[in-house]
Design an enzyme around this catalytic site. Structure first.
Site, PDB file in Angstrom:
ATOM      1  N   HIS B 133       0.874  -1.176   0.000  1.00  0.00           N
ATOM      2  CA  HIS B 133       0.000   0.000   0.000  1.00  0.00           C
ATOM      3  C   HIS B 133       0.912   1.227   0.000  1.00  0.00           C
ATOM      4  O   HIS B 133       2.038   1.170   0.503  1.00  0.00           O
ATOM      5  CB  HIS B 133      -0.821  -0.059   1.293  1.00  0.00           C
ATOM      6  CG  HIS B 133      -1.930   0.933   1.415  1.00  0.00           C
ATOM      7  ND1 HIS B 133      -1.720   2.236   1.757  1.00  0.00           N
ATOM      8  CD2 HIS B 133      -3.265   0.798   1.249  1.00  0.00           C
ATOM      9  CE1 HIS B 133      -2.883   2.865   1.813  1.00  0.00           C
ATOM     10  NE2 HIS B 133      -3.835   2.019   1.501  1.00  0.00           N
ATOM     11  N   ASP B 211       2.950  -5.133   7.964  1.00  0.00           N
ATOM     12  CA  ASP B 211       1.750  -4.306   7.896  1.00  0.00           C
ATOM     13  C   ASP B 211       0.547  -5.249   7.966  1.00  0.00           C
ATOM     14  O   ASP B 211       0.219  -5.928   6.984  1.00  0.00           O
ATOM     15  CB  ASP B 211       1.756  -3.501   6.589  1.00  0.00           C
ATOM     16  CG  ASP B 211       0.465  -2.709   6.394  1.00  0.00           C
ATOM     17  OD1 ASP B 211      -0.441  -2.792   7.252  1.00  0.00           O
ATOM     18  OD2 ASP B 211       0.363  -2.002   5.368  1.00  0.00           O
ATOM     19  N   GLN B 214      -4.702  -5.654   6.850  1.00  0.00           N
ATOM     20  CA  GLN B 214      -5.699  -6.602   6.343  1.00  0.00           C
ATOM     21  C   GLN B 214      -5.633  -7.917   7.107  1.00  0.00           C
ATOM     22  O   GLN B 214      -6.661  -8.489   7.455  1.00  0.00           O
ATOM     23  CB  GLN B 214      -5.466  -6.873   4.839  1.00  0.00           C
ATOM     24  CG  GLN B 214      -5.578  -5.653   3.946  1.00  0.00           C
ATOM     25  CD  GLN B 214      -6.980  -5.081   3.886  1.00  0.00           C
ATOM     26  OE1 GLN B 214      -7.965  -5.773   4.153  1.00  0.00           O
ATOM     27  NE2 GLN B 214      -7.085  -3.811   3.543  1.00  0.00           N
ATOM     28  N   LYS B 237     -10.594  -1.144  10.238  1.00  0.00           N
ATOM     29  CA  LYS B 237     -10.807  -2.320   9.387  1.00  0.00           C
ATOM     30  C   LYS B 237     -11.152  -3.539  10.240  1.00  0.00           C
ATOM     31  O   LYS B 237     -11.628  -4.543   9.737  1.00  0.00           O
ATOM     32  CB  LYS B 237      -9.556  -2.601   8.548  1.00  0.00           C
ATOM     33  CG  LYS B 237      -9.233  -1.490   7.541  1.00  0.00           C
ATOM     34  CD  LYS B 237      -8.098  -1.901   6.628  1.00  0.00           C
ATOM     35  CE  LYS B 237      -7.382  -0.751   5.970  1.00  0.00           C
ATOM     36  NZ  LYS B 237      -8.165  -0.009   4.987  1.00  0.00           N
TER      37      LYS B 237
END
Lengths: 151, 417
Positions: B133, B211, B214, B237
């Site tokens: 990202h 990271d 997700q 999220k």
């Protein structure tokens, strides 16, 4: 199934987006500018050829973008042929108002009549910039700039 | 900590009735029921989270760590119990290893600033991947431009997986100080082989940041078992509110890193000559934090724990398999990536229909998907695309919603032909 989407994606729009008549780089041109919509990634480059009297003889474009942005560029190329830079600026202003509000001051105006199929974008605020991107690029080219941002 | 007590009826006992915990899922858009397939951008919130935040503001709220009064003490308890919930979620050694930030982007910027400028030895490079990202690209470019820190990019294979052979070559190509890689791609759904990435990096003398924006939504994460050095994720999220995210790092790393932002809360003593820093994690939490949001995140974590990762992971694996099968049968549709290990995120594109047109048509059927470059332009370029549409799944997604997506996509194709 898609209900009132026929207002946005009218036959004219689908036709111009799938088979744009002016969707090519001109073999020789006098001015060119790029438009870029970083939020959605739409990109257009507009090429302008002037007539001896300074009016627009031809406009071509290369675009990577959605149906609205391609169709709008193609309709624009048709509408601005034979017009002066001042006239183009005026039409661009009226078209921006049409895209934002769905109404135009002089709907009988020949140029605006041709652009009327794009009036449906006013119901989709996030798509108005798609419709106006090519116009921003054209105005930039006519002003001798190389790049335009959408707003 | 009575502020955290939630109305019993708002807690789902099983995944099957979890959907009823999300009030927004009963909404209609354009006169049809909402089908929300954009959870990877931001997940919807269960009543437990909403109630915890409302309850805080209605009954038990003040600033934290400073007022010597009842309200401040109770609010501090609730705020710190959220930190404990995060520590439990990640299996951190201690809650002091949890730094509250705004989101993953801020967490990575904190590491790039404090570790990258304060600890990372000059001459050692940072390694990222082609499927990052923008938030895990740009902070390292800023570091490179300021310090000359090398930045190397691990390519992605045609299947959408990390090219591990290239990764090993890049690790061997010169000293690497930090490997900063996604734990799960927000575009391809690819889950990266974290254990292997970490083992190889450590053998090369590099630290690893994952990271988890997700990954944490879909799978259990154990930072000690992974043996990772930094882990970041964002609250919104994970069914929590916006404005709250997490940086976890080994305590010894946090101790060595200079502060990121200066101000109140992060000091132990201030004179005009010099200031002394507070202990971790407060050294990194300058100013009044996102108190209500942190409490909301704590509630979100408890909600996820109540349902349990085994149920969530199994549900989403079944949904993803179903989605891949259904989308494969839509004529003219290309699905990006065929990673062996993947989570509930699927990106797709029609050859001649732009993703924004696809998204607009789906929206009229009540289906919310993301369209665009997904803040991962280099990855889009890698696959020769400007944009894709993306459907992403959550614990409340149903297979019926995926059927509706596939049916609508077939109609989209008809509409444009």
């Amino acid at each position: 199934m898609f209900g009132d989407l026929a207002d946005l994606y009218q036959e004219v729009i689908l036709e111009h987006s799938q088979r744009p008549r002016h969707g090519k780089r001109l073999a020789c041109f006098d001015a060119s500018a790029k438009g870029d919509n970083p939020m959605c990634g739409d990109r257009v480059q507009v090429f302008v050829k002037h007539a001896p009297d300074g009016a627009i003889a031809d406009v071509g474009f290369e675009a990577r973008g959605c149906a609205i942005s391609v169709a709008s560029a193609d309709l624009m190329a048709e509408v601005v042929r034979g017009r002066s830079a001042a006239e183009v600026k005026e039409i661009a202003g009226k078209f921006r108002a049409l895209a934002r509000t769905g109404h135009s001051e002089n709907p009988d105006d020949e140029a605006l009549e041709a652009l009327q199929p794009l009036a449906g974008v006013h119901s989709y605020p996030s798509r108005v910039k798609c419709a106006t991107l090519a116009w921003h690029a054209l105005l930039a080219a006519l002003q001798g700039r190389k790049e335009a941002s959408s707003e | 900590m009575n502020v955290m007590r939630l109305p019993k009826e708002s807690v789902a006992k099983t995944l099957a009735d979890a959907r009823a915990d999300f009030p927004i899922l009963g909404e209609k858009v354009h006169g049809v029921p909402l089908i929300y397939l954009d959870s990877a951008a931001s997940a919807q919130k269960p009543r437990a989270v909403i109630a915890a935040m409302l309850g805080t503001m209605e009954r038990q709220y003040a600033n934290v760590h400073r007022g010597l009064h009842w309200m401040s003490e109770r609010t501090t308890d609730a705020y710190e119990s959220a930190r404990m919930a995060v520590a439990r979620l990640l299996n951190a050694r201690e809650p002091e290893e949890i730094v509250f930030v705004r989101n993953s982007t801020e967490a990575i910027n904190l590491v790039a600033h404090s570790y990258g400028r304060g600890v990372l030895e000059p001459g050692r490079a940072v390694l990222i991947s082609e499927m990052e990202h923008h938030s895990n690209i740009v902070p390292w470019q800023l570091l490179r431009d300021e310090r000359g820190t090398g930045l190397r990019v691990v390519p992605v294979t045609d299947a959408g997986e990390l090219d591990l052979a290239a990764y090993e070559r890049l690790l061997a190509a010169g000293p690497v100080g930090l490997v900063s890689i996604t734990h799960m791609s927000n575009v391809l759904g690819t889950v990266t082989p974290a254990e292997r990435i970490i083992r190889l990096a450590h053998e090369a003398g590099a630290k690893v940041l994952l990271d988890g924006s997700q990954a944490i939504v879909h799978r259990p994460v154990d930072v000690q078992a992974l043996d990772v050095d930094f882990y970041v994720f964002t609250g919104h999220k994970l069914y929590g509110p916006t404005g709250i995210g997490v940086l976890w790092a080994r305590r010894e790393l946090l101790e060595r890193m200079p502060p990121f932002l200066g101000g109140g809360e992060m000091i132990s003593e201030v004179t005009f000559e010099r200031s002394r820093w507070a202990h971790v994690p407060h050294k990194f939490e300058a100013g009044t934090p996102a108190i209500v949001e942190a409490i909301g995140l704590g509630a979100a974590i408890r909600y996820v724990e109540e349902i349990g990762y085994p149920a969530i992971t199994a549900h989403e694996a079944a949904l993803t398999e179903h989605a891949l099968a259904r989308l494969a049968s839509v004529e003219g549709l290309r699905v990006l990536g065929q990673a062996q290990d993947r989570g509930g995120v699927v990106s797709f594109a029609f050859e001649r229909i732009h993703a924004h047109d696809v998204a607009t048509l789906l929206d009229r059927s009540g289906i919310a998907v993301r369209a665009g470059h997904h803040c991962a332009e280099p990855l889009m370029r890698r696959f020769g695309l400007d944009s894709t549409a993306r459907a992403s799944f959550a614990l409340y997604t149903t297979s019926g919603e995926i059927d509706a997506l596939a049916d609508a996509l077939a109609k989209v194709r008809e509409f444009f032909h």
